[in-house]
Every structure is written in structure tokens, then in C-alpha cells.
Design a protein around this motif. Structure first.
Motif, short mmCIF file in Angstrom:
data_model
loop_
_atom_site.label_atom_id
_atom_site.label_comp_id
_atom_site.label_asym_id
_atom_site.label_seq_id
_atom_site.Cartn_x
_atom_site.Cartn_y
_atom_site.Cartn_z
N GLN A 3 8.65 -54.24 15.85
CA GLN A 3 9.93 -54.66 16.41
C GLN A 3 10.92 -53.50 16.32
OE1 GLN A 3 11.19 -58.73 15.34
NE2 GLN A 3 13.11 -57.86 14.65
N LEU A 4 11.66 -53.28 17.40
CA LEU A 4 12.69 -52.25 17.38
C LEU A 4 13.95 -52.76 18.05
CD1 LEU A 4 10.90 -48.89 18.29
CD2 LEU A 4 11.88 -49.52 16.10
N GLY A 5 15.09 -52.30 17.59
CA GLY A 5 16.36 -52.70 18.18
C GLY A 5 16.98 -51.54 18.94
N GLY A 6 18.29 -51.52 18.95
CA GLY A 6 19.00 -50.49 19.70
C GLY A 6 18.87 -49.09 19.13
N ASN A 7 18.24 -48.99 17.98
CA ASN A 7 18.07 -47.67 17.38
C ASN A 7 16.72 -47.06 17.76
OD1 ASN A 7 16.51 -49.46 16.00
ND2 ASN A 7 17.21 -48.88 13.95
N PHE A 8 16.08 -47.57 18.84
CA PHE A 8 14.74 -47.10 19.15
C PHE A 8 14.63 -45.63 19.53
CE2 PHE A 8 15.87 -48.73 23.45
CZ PHE A 8 15.54 -47.61 24.20
N PRO A 9 15.71 -44.97 20.03
CA PRO A 9 15.52 -43.56 20.39
C PRO A 9 14.92 -42.71 19.27
CG PRO A 9 17.61 -44.33 21.25
CD PRO A 9 17.04 -45.44 20.41
N GLN A 10 15.18 -43.12 18.02
CA GLN A 10 14.61 -42.35 16.90
C GLN A 10 13.09 -42.44 16.84
OE1 GLN A 10 16.37 -43.28 13.02
NE2 GLN A 10 17.97 -44.36 14.12
N TYR A 11 12.55 -43.51 17.42
CA TYR A 11 11.12 -43.76 17.25
C TYR A 11 10.35 -43.59 18.55
CZ TYR A 11 13.02 -45.59 12.98
OH TYR A 11 13.69 -45.69 11.80
N MET A 12 10.99 -42.90 19.51
CA MET A 12 10.41 -42.75 20.83
C MET A 12 8.96 -42.25 20.77
SD MET A 12 11.82 -43.53 23.57
CE MET A 12 13.18 -43.04 24.58
N ASP A 13 8.70 -41.30 19.89
CA ASP A 13 7.36 -40.70 19.82
C ASP A 13 6.29 -41.71 19.41
OD1 ASP A 13 8.70 -38.47 20.39
OD2 ASP A 13 8.42 -37.49 18.44
N LYS A 14 6.72 -42.80 18.82
CA LYS A 14 5.74 -43.76 18.29
C LYS A 14 5.52 -44.94 19.22
CE LYS A 14 4.10 -41.91 14.87
NZ LYS A 14 2.68 -41.58 14.94
N ILE A 15 6.29 -44.99 20.32
CA ILE A 15 6.18 -46.13 21.23
C ILE A 15 5.18 -45.80 22.33
CG2 ILE A 15 7.40 -47.63 22.84
CD1 ILE A 15 9.97 -46.96 21.27
N TYR A 16 4.24 -46.70 22.54
CA TYR A 16 3.30 -46.53 23.64
C TYR A 16 3.80 -47.40 24.80
CZ TYR A 16 -1.16 -46.00 26.02
OH TYR A 16 -2.13 -45.68 26.93
N PRO A 17 4.21 -46.78 25.93
CA PRO A 17 4.85 -47.55 27.00
C PRO A 17 3.92 -48.62 27.57
CG PRO A 17 5.09 -45.20 27.36
CD PRO A 17 4.13 -45.35 26.25
N LEU A 18 4.53 -49.67 28.09
CA LEU A 18 3.74 -50.80 28.59
C LEU A 18 3.37 -50.67 30.06
CD1 LEU A 18 5.60 -53.81 26.93
CD2 LEU A 18 3.45 -52.79 26.25
N ASP A 19 3.89 -49.66 30.75
CA ASP A 19 3.73 -49.58 32.20
C ASP A 19 2.30 -49.80 32.69
OD1 ASP A 19 6.54 -48.73 33.08
OD2 ASP A 19 6.06 -47.34 31.46
#
Lengths: 455, 308
Positions: free
Chosen positions: A113-129
Motif C-alpha cells: 500500500q502506498l499513499g501520496g508519498n509514493f514518489p519516494q518508492y517509484m523504483d519499487k513499483i511495477y506498473p500495471l499497464d
């Protein structure tokens, strides 16, 4: 900056894909030589149904959220016997401490779960596209505007929102009437707000409003900036999150002065009293020691029900404005989202779960919009058909706020380092209260602290 | 014995066997050594390395920034304040705690069957003192409508805004530290037992009263133990974390921002692990200096048993 991130994400996706190819060839050898190789290989390998999959998932929240989410997870497990969950839940601060250690060791939960502070964790997010394209994740029920709340400015779908949210002020009309204060209207101003709060404190010897915590910054101070000037002219941070969204620190001063005056007068709790409020259920409004409080609207049904039990009926008002005909500053935003992690070995299974979590009516009947109003129209219709009184007020309120004129683009994200700015902001106000510094200096210092982030 | 009477092969085996004193010693010490190296020594040296970098949790690589972290401390208002607050906390709480511990220990040296029970009871707060549960209770006791304010109102006085007033907020915490006097008390009590009764008898014959006995016999004899307690309590006071973290969170206006909490905030809340490591090392140096001063000064006030 943004382009770089996108390039990086795309590059990573390509590398992952190419490694998958290599991985499959060397799969027969028991000992994989390269860690990334192993992982990439897993991401597409475990897709086929029937193969047992263990997904790790984590979130933060209140006990109510934990109970409901666990129930939803158990429902998913019963529907998909091959999927097994290992879940962890935390309070907000502990969640991020744990997440940071997992980021460092490349072991972030499959679904997180991530909130509005997600820019810090961008490298760890795998996009859903790719999963949306392939139909694993069905987003037909979610409007473009709601999908946009969890996209990058380039349109990369980072996750799906767990709920749409906005801030409001919950209040007890009876206390207002007892004190002879004017009830909030849709166009009330900060002056009206202060006047009512002060009057309530004078007459009833309780706090006019509560509480002096981080919501004071989010719902109060930063909204105050957006309310000034033309529609969308100012924001606390700029749209790219690369600098400040306003130039004159003194735009903060009136708000800070009002806050300090109210604390001095006793119509707003000081830091010591506010520290006694550990969650929304024991907010001073709920205990009857305040007539108003900030709420993220998903919190409203909970406190509505608690107060109903005490024989009180709460109402929900908009955030006060600077001028009656000025901007509302209101922002409809994603409360939080679920994301798939780059470290996951079962990305597709994880994405499938997220799609189900946001769009399944039965699942959301368990969740009861506790994370915010469901983004999926069907789910929302199903839930609002059976809404409790408190939930109905929440739905109506969000409908009303979403019809207010809002700027085309708003910045609801926070950069790394934001937490310290907020903590310092709260301290500066206390220094204004004690006479150590003036409101003007507090505004300058808050601005300087925030500017420091981008240096 | 066994080794002498048998052949060389057996000699070798028994040398290797766990019956050998050296081996046994190491086996028993191994868990500690392992734990110390893994969880203390290595992290300590790593933190020294990180203190010269911009490392943060969640970041893979740490970039070397030289002395920047240490230079930043100069301009950090909260850092300065946290040092001031911590020194205030230590300087008030430690002496009071030791005086109170000594006072109770002296009272409890009387020969009575109840003494053992009293000692256990007074030791209890120290056992549970560092826990989150007690801190939560403490927070309730000093809350706006907590027990202490109810009592104050009951006797016709004004409520005190304990945790809302920057000047007051530290005192409930100091009070809590003093309340945990048990371990110092036990050590004092052990020391008191070691003082030969004959000294007191001789002094009584010479006509010394209670106060004189205390200042001329008890205190000098206890001075090495006072030194030990002083050093240990000073160090533990500098490291106080749980109480402030739970009760006040450092507020209001950083009025209870003890050093350890500030380090925690920087490391875990604000994502500045490198900076926090630098702060930890400053604290280490500061504590070393203070301990050194205490030891050096002990030459003037601690009376060695052999000299007496």
C-alpha cells in the motif's frame, strides 16, 4: 526528472522481459547464477492457474481496516485455492520503517500500500499497464479521472486506488447551537470558522476545533495556499514536485497567526492535548471535548456511528475558504493505492488480486469503503444502495465536492523530506504561541524548510 | 591428570575435547562474542562509515559526503535543543535518582523481616520501568484530565498542563526516571552491608550522631559504589528513548526532544540515516568525555578501601 524515471521504468521492463527469455532457457539448471535472472524468471512462470502461489501483502491502518482486509483476503483465498497470502499490517509510521528496510534488501511485499508519498518508492513499483492491456486487471468500471489519481504525469498506471478521498470538517451542530455560533455553510470562511470556534470555547468551555496534528497541515495550511489567487494558480508544491508552488512565504502567515491565536485562546488544542488523540475514534469531537475536527472523509462513517451511539448526530462541512467566493482548494484524491512490487516473483498473480480487490462487489461489501470511496462505479453503486447514514453523508459530500470547480491539474503528492517540514511547521506555531517568534517568521521558516527539500 | 598418564594420541584428543578449559571457555563465551560482533561491533563500525555518507534506509548506495553531516549539525536548531534538553534531563534526574536510591537503601538496612519484601517492592518499578505499558500509564496519569490533575483540582489548585507546556513537559519524565531507582538501590544496599559495624560502634562511643555517622563513615565507604552508580545511571539516562517516544513524542515544541529520540527521528522518520549516524557518534564522543570527567574527578572524592 520525470522523463528519466519513465525511461528507467521502461528500460527496466524491457530488461525484465529479455531476462525472462534467458531465464526460461536456463531454467533446467537447478542453481541460477544471477539473482535478477531468477526473479525475472519467476514473474511469468507462476502465472498458470492451479500452481500454488504465495503472495506477501502489507498495509497500514486502524484495527477496523485490519479486520476487514483480512476478511477480504480470506474470501480471495477461498475463491482461489491456489493462492495463499502472508499478510502483515502496521501503524502508519511502522509500515514505512519496515518498507524502507525491505526496499534496501530488495524484498518488498508482492502487494503493498502506498499513499501520496509514493514518489519516494517509484523504483519499487511495477506498473500495471501490461496487466490492464492483457486483461488480467479489469478497469472498465473505473473512470479515467479516478485512474488518473494513481498515474504518473506521463500516464503510467502505478497502482489502483483503494478509495477516493477528500478532507472535510466533521462537527456537532447541537454544540454550535448551544453556543449560539453560526453553523458552517458551503461558503464559510476561515474568519467564520475562527469566530465559531472561539465562541464555542467561550460559552461551553470546550475546544472549538480539534486537532493540532499533521492533518492541520494537509487539510488546513496547504489547502489555504491553494485557495488563494486564481483557480490552480498556487499549490504548496509545484505540479512536477520539483519546487515550491508559491513564491511569497507570507501567504502562510494569516493561517499560522489564526492557528496560534486559537491555541492561545484555548479554542484549538495545543500539542500536549493533541498528543492524547491517538486515532480518530478518540478525537476530542468524539469525546465531546470539541465541536469540530478535521476528517479525511473515509473516517467520517466511523465517528458518525460512535457519536450516534452517544445520542449525538454529526454533520460534515467543507473546509473553510479564504473568501466566500474564492477557490475551495478542495482536492479529490486517492487515499492510498495497492501496488505490485518490482521484487515480486508473482507479479501477475499480485496484479490479479489488486484488480479483484478494487472491483469485486462482494469483497467491497466486506471492506465497506473504509479506505475511501470505491473508484469502481459498480462497486460504488452497490455500496451506496445499502449505505448507513454516516456513509450516505460521506457519499453525498464527495459528490458535492467533486462538482466544485477544481483546477485541471493538482499536486497531491509529497516529496521525500516532507514529514520533517510538517513536524517543524507544528513546532513553529508553538513558538508563535509562546512568543518566541512571530507568525511572519514562522511562515518564512516553514517556507525555507520546504524549499530545502529541493536543494 | 588424565593427560599426563596416557599416550600422545589420547593427549591430543583430550586437548581438542570440550573438557579442555580453554575450549569450554570459548564455547560458553561464543554466544556473547557472536552476538556482540554481529549486533554491536559491526553495526558500530558501519555507522561510523555511514556517518560520512548520505545514506538513507531504502537506498542502495551511499555517497561519500565527507564531513558534511557533521557540519550540518552546527546549523541544526533541533540538534542544539536536543543536546540542551538531554543535558538538563541527565543533570536533574541522575543526582535525584541516586540520592533517593541511597535514602531508601539506608532506611532498608535495618534488621527486619520485612526488609526483603520492601526491597523487592521498591525494585519493581525498575523491572517494568522501560516498558511501553508503563509509559502509557504515565501518559494517562499526567493527561489533562489525568489522576494528578484531578488531585490538584481536588485540593483547590489549578490544573497543570503537563505535556502542553514546554517548560513543564520534561518534569513528568524526570519524575519517572527517579521512580525507577531500584537497581541503584540494590547496589547501594549491598554496599552498605559491607561497612563493618565496628566503625559505627566506635563512632557512637566517640559521641557521633546519626548525621555525622552518615557523612563520615557511610558516604566515604560507599563512594566507590556511588561512582559506579553515577557512571551507569548517567549513561542510561543519556540513552533514554522509550518514555519520550511513547509519552510526548518529543513535543511540545521539542521541549522533550531527548537525543536518542532525535536520532531515531532523523534515521527512520526523516530518512537521513547518514546524518543520524553522525549524531550518534557525536553522542558517543560526548558521553565518553563526560564519563572520563567523572572518572578523573573521582580521584578527589572516591575513597579507596585500601587507603581507608
Amino acid at each position: 526528472m520525470k522523463k528519466k524515471t519513465l525511461c528507467f521504468l521502461l528500460a527496466f521492463a524491457m530488461v525484465t522481459a529479455s531476462l525472462t527469455g534467458c531465464g526460461n532457457q536456463s531454467k533446467n539448471e537447478a542453481a541460477p547464477t544471477d539473482k535478477t535472472d531468477d526473479k525475472a524468471d519467476g514473474s511469468q512462470e507462476e502465472v498458470s492457474m492451479g500452481e500454488p502461489v504465495t503472495l506477501r501483502i502489507a498495509w497500514w491502518g486502524s484495527q477496523e481496516r485490519h479486520d476487514k482486509t483480512v476478511a477480504a483476503i480470506e474470501l480471495y483465498e477461498s475463491l482461489n485455492p491456489n493462492v495463499n497470502f502472508e499478510y502483515e499490517y502496521y501503524s502508519f509510521d511502522d509500515y514505512f520503517t519496515k518498507l524502507k528496510t525491505l526496499v534496501a534488501s530488495d524484498e518488498v511485499w508482492d502487494v503493498f500500500q502506498l499513499g501520496g508519498n509514493f514518489p519516494q518508492y517509484m523504483d519499487k513499483i511495477y506498473p500495471l499497464d501490461e496487466f490492464i492491456k492483457s486483461g488480467v486487471v479489469d478497469v472498465t468500471g473505473i473512470s479515467d479521472a479516478n485512474l488518473k489519481t494513481t498515474q504518473t504525469t506521463e500516464g503510467v498506471q502505478l497502482g489502483l486506488t483503494n478509495g477516493i478521498n477528500t478532507y472535510g470538517i466533521a462537527y456537532d451542530p447541537v454544540l454550535f447551537e448551544e453556543a449560539g455560533a453560526k453553523l458552517p455553510t458551503d461558503n464559510w470562511t476561515w474568519d467564520d470558522y475562527k469566530e465559531a470556534a472561539d465562541l464555542i470555547t467561550e460559552k461551553l468551555d470546550i475546544f472549538g476545533s480539534s486537532t493540532f496534528q499533521t492533518s492541520d497541515f494537509i487539510a488546513g495550511c496547504s489547502t489555504y495556499i491553494g485557495q488563494q489567487g486564481g483557480l490552480g494558480q498556487y499549490g504548496f508544491y509545484n505540479l512536477d514536485l520539483t519546487g515550491m508552488g508559491f513564491d511569497d512565504p507570507q501567504m502562510l502567515t494569516p493561517y499560522i497567526r489564526m492557528r496560534a491565536d486559537m491555541i492561545k485562546k484555548g479554542s484549538y488544542p495545543d500539542a500536549g492535548a493533541s498528543a492524547e488523540v491517538t486515532n480518530i475514534e478518540n478525537d476530542f469531537l468524539v469525546t465531546g471535548e470539541a465541536a469540530m475536527t478535521w476528517v479525511a472523509v473515509n473516517q467520517f462513517p466511523t465517528i458518525y456511528d460512535v457519536c450516534k451511539g452517544q445520542g449525538r448526530t454529526l454533520a460534515l462541512a467543507t473546509i473553510p475558504k479564504v473568501t466566500p467566493d474564492g477557490n475551495s482548494g478542495a482536492q479529490i484524491q486517492s487515499s492510498q493505492m495497492f501496488c505490485v512490487s518490482q521484487d515480486s516473483e508473482h507479479k501477475e498473480a499480485a496484479a490479479k488480486f489488486i484488480g479483484w480487490f478494487e472491483s469485486d462487489v462482494e469483497c467491497n461489501n466486506i471492506l465497506q469503503a473504509e479506505r475511501g470511496i470505491p473508484a469502481n462505479e459498480d462497486v460504488r453503486a452497490a455500496l451506496s444502495a445499502e449505505a448507513t447514514e454516516g456513509q450516505q453523508i460521506m457519499y453525498d459530500y464527495v459528490d458535492m465536492v467533486s462538482k466544485l470547480p477544481t483546477p485541471k491539474e493538482i499536486q497531491v503528492l509529497t516529496p521525500s523530506g516532507h514529514d520533517q517540514v510538517v513536524d517543524n511547521y507544528l513546532n513553529y506555531i508553538q513558538q508563535v504561541v509562546s512568543g518566541e517568534i512571530t507568525a511572519e517568521m514562522a511562515a518564512m521558516k516553514t517556507y525555507a524548510d520546504a524549499e530545502e527539500i529541493f536543494k | 591428570m588424565d593427560i599426563k598418564s596416557t599416550g600422545s594420541r589420547k593427549k591430543l584428543r583430550s586437548k581438542l575435547s570440550i573438557y579442555n578449559d580453554v575450549v569450554v571457555g570459548h564455547v560458553f563465551a561464543a554466544p556473547f562474542i557472536l552476538g556482540f560482533v554481529c549486533f554491536s561491533l559491526i553495526p558500530i563500525w558501519m555507522s561510523l562509515f555511514y556517518s560520512f555518507t548520505d545514506y538513507s534506509l531504502g537506498k542502495k548506495e551511499a555517497i561519500f559526503v565527507g564531513l558534511k553531516n557533521f557540519a550540518m549539525l552546527y546549523n541544526d536548531e533541533i540538534f542544539a535543543k536536543s543536546i540542551y534538553i538531554t543535558l538538563k534531563y541527565v543533570l536533574i534526574s541522575v543526582p535525584l535518582k541516586l540520592i533517593f536510591a541511597l535514602f531508601v537503601a539506608v532506611i532498608l538496612t535495618r534488621k527486619s523481616r520485612m526488609v526483603a519484601i520492601y526491597r523487592s517492592v521498591y525494585y519493581l518499578p525498575s523491572l517494568i520501568g522501560g516498558s511501553v505499558a508503563v509509559a502509557l500509564v504515565w501518559r494517562q496519569l499526567f493527561a489533562r484530565k489525568g489522576l494528578f490533575n484531578v488531585i490538584l483540582e481536588g485540593i483547590g489548585m489549578d490544573r497543570i498542563n503537563w505535556f502542553g507546556d514546554e517548560k513543564m513537559a520534561l518534569y513528568p519524565l524526570i519524575f519517572m526516571a527517579i521512580w525507577q531507582f531500584g537497581s541503584s538501590m540494590i547496589i547501594f544496599a549491598a554496599g552498605l552491608k559491607e561497612i563493618p559495624m565496628t566503625y559505627y560502634q566506635a563512632a557512637a562511643i566517640e559521641g557521633a550522631n546519626g548525621a555525622k555517622k552518615f557523612f563520615y563513615i557511610t558516604l566515604p565507604y560507599l563512594s566507590p559504589i556511588i561512582l559506579y552508580n553515577l557512571v551507569m545511571q548517567t549513561i542510561s539516562a543519556f540513552l533514554t528513548f522509550t518514555q519520550v517516544f511513547v509519552i510526548t513524542g518529543g513535543g511540545p515544541n521539542n521541549g522533550t526532544m531527548l537525543y536518542a529520540l532525535n536520532v531515531y527521528n532523523q534515521a527512520f522518520k526523516y530518512d537521513k540515516m547518514g546524518y543520524a549516524c553522525a549524531m550518534s557518534w557525536v553522542m558517543l564522543i560526548l558521553m565518553t568525555l563526560i564519563t572520563l570527567v567523572i572518572f578523573k574527578s573521582s580521584r578527589f572524592w572516591v575513597i579507596d578501601d585500601s587507603e581507608a
